[in-house]
Design an enzyme around this catalytic site. Structure first.
Site, PDB file in Angstrom:
ATOM      1  N   ASN A  13       4.522  27.848 -37.112  1.00 58.07           N
ATOM      2  CA  ASN A  13       3.376  27.355 -36.712  1.00 58.07           C
ATOM      3  C   ASN A  13       2.872  28.199 -35.547  1.00 58.07           C
ATOM      4  OD1 ASN A  13       1.112  26.146 -35.657  1.00 58.07           O
ATOM      5  ND2 ASN A  13       1.471  24.300 -36.980  1.00 58.07           N
ATOM      6  N   GLY A  15      -0.084  28.329 -34.052  1.00 59.09           N
ATOM      7  CA  GLY A  15      -0.728  27.543 -32.943  1.00 59.09           C
ATOM      8  C   GLY A  15       0.328  26.787 -31.822  1.00 59.09           C
ATOM      9  N   LYS A  16       1.420  26.220 -32.584  1.00 55.89           N
ATOM     10  CA  LYS A  16       2.398  25.757 -31.774  1.00 55.89           C
ATOM     11  C   LYS A  16       3.065  26.543 -30.880  1.00 55.89           C
ATOM     12  CE  LYS A  16       4.264  22.012 -34.335  1.00 55.89           C
ATOM     13  NZ  LYS A  16       5.415  21.401 -34.978  1.00 55.89           N
ATOM     14  N   ASP A  73       8.615  18.297 -33.108  1.00 58.65           N
ATOM     15  CA  ASP A  73       7.999  17.798 -34.549  1.00 58.65           C
ATOM     16  C   ASP A  73       6.937  16.911 -33.851  1.00 58.65           C
ATOM     17  OD1 ASP A  73       8.212  17.862 -37.496  1.00 58.65           O
ATOM     18  OD2 ASP A  73       8.083  15.427 -37.146  1.00 58.65           O
ATOM     19  N   GLY A 165      -4.707  22.730 -36.304  1.00 59.38           N
ATOM     20  CA  GLY A 165      -4.497  21.359 -37.001  1.00 59.38           C
ATOM     21  C   GLY A 165      -5.840  20.502 -36.964  1.00 59.38           C
ATOM     22  N   TYR A 166      -5.531  19.321 -36.398  1.00 58.61           N
ATOM     23  CA  TYR A 166      -6.454  18.199 -36.467  1.00 58.61           C
ATOM     24  C   TYR A 166      -7.332  18.333 -35.161  1.00 58.61           C
ATOM     25  CZ  TYR A 166      -3.746  16.547 -40.219  1.00 58.61           C
ATOM     26  OH  TYR A 166      -3.038  15.989 -41.438  1.00 58.61           O
ATOM     27  N   LYS A 187      -6.347  21.761 -22.607  1.00 57.40           N
ATOM     28  CA  LYS A 187      -5.287  20.971 -23.757  1.00 57.40           C
ATOM     29  C   LYS A 187      -3.849  20.868 -23.163  1.00 57.40           C
ATOM     30  CE  LYS A 187      -3.666  20.953 -28.375  1.00 57.40           C
ATOM     31  NZ  LYS A 187      -3.655  21.603 -29.784  1.00 57.40           N
ATOM     32  N   ARG A 193       1.878  17.666 -26.523  1.00 60.40           N
ATOM     33  CA  ARG A 193       2.957  18.587 -26.574  1.00 60.40           C
ATOM     34  C   ARG A 193       3.284  19.051 -25.073  1.00 60.40           C
ATOM     35  NH1 ARG A 193       0.779  21.161 -29.833  1.00 60.40           N
ATOM     36  NH2 ARG A 193       2.169  20.252 -31.480  1.00 60.40           N
TER      37      ARG A 193
END
Ligand code: IMP
Length: 207
Positions: A13, A15-16, A73, A165-166, A187, A193
């Site tokens: 991912n 973004g992660k 996760d 994501g959301y 963020k 995270r």
């Protein structure tokens, strides 16, 4: 882990991966994702909790590559949906679903529940993002773990283009903004995270 080794994050991912690279800059080591290791196995995320899935990803990738791996996760738990999409967050609208597909399904599900209610609420449900981190060293078989959460609200109006994501639907009252309207630094400071990483940080320094 030696001082000059890479930190490998068991994710594809983007973004992660971007958030981890930023958050782990302080270690002074290269942060790699599975885009740099195409030979790494695809892990089936069939656990019933974030912790189970994070451990599974870290162990399978760590054992296959023969090096220590950090896995995350994470997902969104919406109160009016009894905690859904939870561990299914990435594939809420089906296998291979895009962020937009998942966001549309979430709004549709919440709007369906609100049908027949008198008032039109811009904030559809309280919710939280949860992140479980598992660092696994195949040389010792040991896991180091931490969890972080952030509380917010699902808004009927997506807003912002940062994050992934959301994030455009996750409204944080303290900021008066959605997660997608925050800078990477903002963020990082408050996210699930960021909080989990903060808890893992001291332990990572000594690895
Ligand atoms: P995972 O890769 O199985 O952990 O799935 C994580 C999914 O949860 C992502 O694909 C997003 O849909 C959602 N998610 C996790 N963290 C975030 C975040 O920081 N912002 C927005 N969505 C997130």
């Amino acid at each position: 882990m030696t001082q000059d080794s890479n930190i490998i994050i068991a994710t594809r991912n983007k973004g992660k991966a971007r958030e981890f690279a930023h958050a782990l800059e302080f270690l002074g080591r290269a942060v790699k994702s599975l885009h740099d290791y195409p030979e790494a196995p695809d892990v089936v995320e069939d656990g019933t909790t974030f912790a189970e899935n994070a451990r599974k990803k870290a162990k399978e990738v760590g054992d296959a590559l023969g090096v220590p791996v950090l896995a995350d996760d994470s997902g969104l738990c919406v109160d009016r949906l009894d905690g859904a999409p939870g561990v299914y967050s990435a594939r809420y609208a089906g296998e291979g679903a895009s962020d937009q597909d998942n966001n549309e399904k979430l709004l549709w599900k919440l709007e369906e529940l609100s049908e027949g209610e008198d008032t039109e609420q811009p904030l559809l449900s309280s919710a939280r993002f949860v992140c479980h981190l598992a660092y696994y060293d195949p040389a010792t078989g040991q896991f180091t773990e931490a969890t972080g959460e952030v509380e917010g609200w699902i808004t009927s109006e997506p807003s912002g283009c940062g994050g992934f994501g959301y994030d455009p639907l996750f409204y944080i009252p303290e900021f008066g903004k959605t997660m997608a309207e925050l800078t990477l630094e903002e963020k990082q400071a408050i996210s699930h995270r960021g909080r989990a990483l903060e808890r893992l940080k001291e332990q990572l320094r000594t690895l």
